[in-house]
Design a protein around this motif. Sequence first.
Motif, PDB file in Angstrom:
ATOM      1  N   GLN A 221      63.946   6.966  15.491  1.00 18.61           N
ATOM      2  CA  GLN A 221      64.705   7.307  14.285  1.00 18.61           C
ATOM      3  C   GLN A 221      66.182   7.496  14.575  1.00 18.61           C
ATOM      4  O   GLN A 221      67.025   7.314  13.697  1.00 18.61           O
ATOM      5  N   ARG A 222      66.504   7.877  15.775  1.00 16.17           N
ATOM      6  CA  ARG A 222      67.909   8.047  16.197  1.00 16.17           C
ATOM      7  C   ARG A 222      68.087   7.411  17.570  1.00 16.17           C
ATOM      8  O   ARG A 222      67.159   7.322  18.357  1.00 16.17           O
ATOM      9  N   GLY A 223      69.300   7.001  17.829  1.00 13.29           N
ATOM     10  CA  GLY A 223      69.591   6.428  19.132  1.00 13.29           C
ATOM     11  C   GLY A 223      69.240   4.956  19.201  1.00 13.29           C
ATOM     12  O   GLY A 223      69.079   4.267  18.185  1.00 13.29           O
ATOM     13  N   THR A 224      69.099   4.481  20.427  1.00 18.45           N
ATOM     14  CA  THR A 224      68.877   3.050  20.664  1.00 18.45           C
ATOM     15  C   THR A 224      67.576   2.782  21.403  1.00 18.45           C
ATOM     16  O   THR A 224      67.423   1.726  22.022  1.00 18.45           O
ATOM     17  N   HIS A 225      66.637   3.716  21.338  1.00 12.14           N
ATOM     18  CA  HIS A 225      65.374   3.549  22.040  1.00 12.14           C
ATOM     19  C   HIS A 225      64.416   2.686  21.223  1.00 12.14           C
ATOM     20  O   HIS A 225      64.238   2.896  20.010  1.00 12.14           O
ATOM     21  N   LEU A 226      63.781   1.738  21.900  1.00  9.32           N
ATOM     22  CA  LEU A 226      62.800   0.863  21.275  1.00  9.32           C
ATOM     23  C   LEU A 226      61.502   0.952  22.059  1.00  9.32           C
ATOM     24  O   LEU A 226      61.485   0.799  23.286  1.00  9.32           O
ATOM     25  N   ALA A 227      60.395   1.217  21.329  1.00 10.45           N
ATOM     26  CA  ALA A 227      59.071   1.232  21.943  1.00 10.45           C
ATOM     27  C   ALA A 227      58.437  -0.145  21.766  1.00 10.45           C
ATOM     28  O   ALA A 227      58.516  -0.746  20.681  1.00 10.45           O
ATOM     29  N   VAL A 228      57.790  -0.625  22.815  1.00 11.02           N
ATOM     30  CA  VAL A 228      57.150  -1.938  22.811  1.00 11.02           C
ATOM     31  C   VAL A 228      55.695  -1.749  23.216  1.00 11.02           C
ATOM     32  O   VAL A 228      55.413  -1.287  24.334  1.00 11.02           O
ATOM     33  N   GLY A 229      54.781  -2.075  22.298  1.00 15.12           N
ATOM     34  CA  GLY A 229      53.366  -2.035  22.615  1.00 15.12           C
ATOM     35  C   GLY A 229      52.901  -3.384  23.125  1.00 15.12           C
ATOM     36  O   GLY A 229      53.345  -4.438  22.640  1.00 15.12           O
ATOM     37  N   THR A 230      52.031  -3.391  24.111  1.00 17.20           N
ATOM     38  CA  THR A 230      51.606  -4.630  24.753  1.00 17.20           C
ATOM     39  C   THR A 230      50.115  -4.859  24.545  1.00 17.20           C
ATOM     40  O   THR A 230      49.359  -3.947  24.205  1.00 17.20           O
ATOM     41  N   SER A 231      49.712  -6.091  24.796  1.00 16.23           N
ATOM     42  CA  SER A 231      48.299  -6.449  24.647  1.00 16.23           C
ATOM     43  C   SER A 231      47.447  -5.875  25.767  1.00 16.23           C
ATOM     44  O   SER A 231      46.211  -5.837  25.656  1.00 16.23           O
ATOM     45  N   ASN A 232      48.054  -5.397  26.832  1.00 19.42           N
ATOM     46  CA  ASN A 232      47.326  -4.776  27.939  1.00 19.42           C
ATOM     47  C   ASN A 232      47.130  -3.271  27.753  1.00 19.42           C
ATOM     48  O   ASN A 232      46.617  -2.601  28.650  1.00 19.42           O
ATOM     49  N   GLY A 233      47.536  -2.726  26.613  1.00 18.38           N
ATOM     50  CA  GLY A 233      47.324  -1.307  26.334  1.00 18.38           C
ATOM     51  C   GLY A 233      48.442  -0.395  26.784  1.00 18.38           C
ATOM     52  O   GLY A 233      48.291   0.828  26.732  1.00 18.38           O
ATOM     53  N   LYS A 234      49.564  -0.930  27.203  1.00 22.42           N
ATOM     54  CA  LYS A 234      50.686  -0.109  27.651  1.00 22.42           C
ATOM     55  C   LYS A 234      51.741   0.000  26.557  1.00 22.42           C
ATOM     56  O   LYS A 234      51.831  -0.833  25.661  1.00 22.42           O
TER      57      LYS A 234
END
Length: 477
Positions: A221-234
């Motif tokens: 919601q703030r800042g420049t952080h991006l979460a990336v979900g992967t097909s391997n469960g990480k």
Amino acid sequence: MENPSSSSDLNPTLNPKTPSRINQLIPGFNSYHPSPSRTIYSDRFIPSRSSSNFALFDLPLPPHSSSSEDSSNAYTSLLRSALFGSDCGSVVPPVTPEKSSGLNSRNLQISRPNCNIFRYKSETRQSLQSLSPFGFDDQLPGFSPSPVKATRKVPRSPFKVLDAPALQDDFYLNLVDWSPNNVLAVGLGSCVYLWHASSSKVVKLCDLGIDDSVSSVGWAQRGTHLAVGTSNGKVQLWDASRCKRIRTMEGHRLRVGALAWSSSVLSSGSRDKSILQRDIRAQDDYVSKLSGHKSEVCGLKWSYDSRELASGGNDNRLFVWNNHSTQPVLKYCEHTAAVKAIAWSPHLHGLLASGGGTADRCIRFWNTTTNTHLSCMDTGSQVCNLVWSKNVNELVSTHGYSQNQIIVWRYPTMSKIATLTGHTYRVLYLAISPDGQTIVTGAGDETLRFWNVFPSPKSKNTETEIGASSLGRTHIR
């Protein structure tokens, strides 16, 4: 028993020879003579009708000069038409006792004009013109009505199209998200690309390699952080400003198809049926595990006050969790297909919208404060995404089988403002710009389309930062 007083005692003025009590109490009363220059005030109000416009109501006029009647004919005609309508020729004056004393009440017939005065009109929707006491007839010289505000029109074509090769046609993935800093993140195969809306600049953020692929993306919601979900469960956490990976968090056994942020807490939903709550400030990969779904979790959304988390699954269930529960506090089982589309209203606390898949096709509204089902709308096709406007009480839905349309709705009437078409595959991805005016949609036809659907905020007349220089069709990679 006392004897009644004589008439002369009751009213001293009846006998002028007898001095009145008032004369005795007030010295010099008999010698008082009012001055002709002073105004005498009385305790009675006697209205003066010399300036009344009796001709307007067809009442008999008091005797006065005929020249004033000629000067007010035009005003009288205009005012009578405005008050009683042009069809009313005359108005019957009220019958007073003096006027009706010589009439037989049984034979008295008063003809009433055919006017809708003080009657309910059958029309429920009136234009602004009908609210004027004088109307907008051409009979009024020199009067020009102000134009009525036209209904807002939504452009039926996207103003920009991006080619997005390898954009997956998978209902359970969430591969597009728009950051508060006006940067669009898109997962294409094993890579994540960043498209800067203000400059149309494209940056490749990461490549997971041939053994993994992107299944979800979500901006903080703030800042420049991006979460990336992967097909391997990480779940990988990236700093988009530096294109640097900060950490990798584990915990899921299967692909992570849904992500949702609440301040420093990141929620991830997986095909392993679980939801993990991750505090990125803590060293542990996750701080709690939410269990309840019987199939893949494909929809996650935090409420605007960060107190409730809504989750939808392939088990046709919609759950609501709070910050302290590991079991759902609310369970909704009315949908008959997978629930991916979830949206919280920014205008009313506790108002939640959800959409069902192909076998359901409905948008349902819930009040999580009172735990009630408010309404249901059958859209006619698979509901893939929902997003609420921040500027007005409207929402947009994207659809799949079989019409692949985009619909802008007005809430709570759920009347259609616009239906947009153009995608040739299911419209599986949806995100809204930071200013709340533009949406971007993605589909298996490997295109991203930008639409202007919502008005600007009422407090400011700003336009979208996607300038005219970005119009046209380009490639995101």
